[in-house]
Design a protein around this motif. Sequence first.
Motif, mmCIF file in Angstrom:
data_model
loop_
_atom_site.group_PDB
_atom_site.id
_atom_site.type_symbol
_atom_site.label_atom_id
_atom_site.label_comp_id
_atom_site.label_asym_id
_atom_site.label_seq_id
_atom_site.Cartn_x
_atom_site.Cartn_y
_atom_site.Cartn_z
ATOM 1 N N SER A 5 6.858 10.282 0.058
ATOM 2 C CA SER A 5 5.175 9.860 0.123
ATOM 3 C C SER A 5 5.206 8.476 0.263
ATOM 4 O O SER A 5 4.493 7.986 1.123
ATOM 5 C CB SER A 5 4.312 10.479 -0.903
ATOM 6 N N ARG A 6 5.838 7.570 -0.438
ATOM 7 C CA ARG A 6 5.794 6.223 -0.262
ATOM 8 C C ARG A 6 6.354 5.819 0.917
ATOM 9 O O ARG A 6 5.674 4.527 1.595
ATOM 10 C CB ARG A 6 6.703 5.622 -1.419
ATOM 11 N N ALA A 7 7.433 6.315 1.438
ATOM 12 C CA ALA A 7 7.902 6.135 2.778
ATOM 13 C C ALA A 7 6.803 6.183 3.821
ATOM 14 O O ALA A 7 6.692 5.610 5.089
ATOM 15 C CB ALA A 7 9.221 6.726 3.089
ATOM 16 N N PHE A 8 6.095 7.502 4.013
ATOM 17 C CA PHE A 8 5.210 7.970 4.843
ATOM 18 C C PHE A 8 4.055 6.812 4.857
ATOM 19 O O PHE A 8 3.650 6.578 5.942
ATOM 20 C CB PHE A 8 4.769 9.381 4.290
ATOM 21 N N PHE A 9 3.457 6.673 3.608
ATOM 22 C CA PHE A 9 2.543 5.705 3.425
ATOM 23 C C PHE A 9 3.002 4.301 3.945
ATOM 24 O O PHE A 9 1.809 3.796 4.775
ATOM 25 C CB PHE A 9 1.668 5.561 2.176
ATOM 26 N N ASP A 10 3.839 3.839 3.783
ATOM 27 C CA ASP A 10 4.380 2.629 4.472
ATOM 28 C C ASP A 10 4.503 2.615 5.820
ATOM 29 O O ASP A 10 4.044 1.640 6.386
ATOM 30 C CB ASP A 10 5.740 2.388 3.652
ATOM 31 N N GLU A 11 4.987 3.536 6.366
ATOM 32 C CA GLU A 11 5.083 3.791 7.915
ATOM 33 C C GLU A 11 3.740 3.936 8.531
ATOM 34 O O GLU A 11 3.356 3.349 9.527
ATOM 35 C CB GLU A 11 6.109 4.887 8.221
ATOM 36 N N LEU A 12 2.814 4.673 7.680
ATOM 37 C CA LEU A 12 1.505 4.853 8.308
ATOM 38 C C LEU A 12 0.782 3.658 8.369
ATOM 39 O O LEU A 12 0.163 3.361 9.307
ATOM 40 C CB LEU A 12 0.861 5.989 7.289
ATOM 41 N N GLU A 13 0.865 2.722 7.233
ATOM 42 C CA GLU A 13 0.170 1.512 7.273
ATOM 43 C C GLU A 13 0.692 0.644 8.450
ATOM 44 O O GLU A 13 -0.022 -0.060 9.082
ATOM 45 C CB GLU A 13 0.320 0.946 5.999
#
Length: 138
Positions: free
Chosen positions: A125-133
């Motif tokens: 989830s942290r990697a997902f949000f980092d990539e999303l941002e």
Amino acid sequence: MLAQGTYDADYIADSRGQVEADIAAFDNARADADSDDHALDDLEVSYFAALVLALEMRFVHRKRGKEGKDGNALNEVRLLAESLMTNGGRLLQDPKIALDPARSVLGLRPGDDIVVRYDDFVRLSRAFFDELEARFLD
């Protein structure tokens, strides 16, 4: 719904906050569980599989062109969610996405059973949000 090319910073922050709250809820349940170390094993796997689906659904209409096809965390979550829903929980192979197990968050190969545990989901989830941002922040 039309594909989205950007997301408002507040929406991303609210979504990140809800995912963190879901993780905290599991922390509380684990703390309240019996001293039996295996009391939450079955719940853990189904709980975090459901959170993978919830994570994907919050941003399901993101533009694939902006998402890329390089095997990033957005691609990984998309494939995990599709695999959980349509392939009996085994990772599908998508020839359009270069998902390299050595570089992916969970390290799964096509055909592997998807078993997402607490630490896996936190990283994912942290990697997902980092990539999303990085790719979609308005």
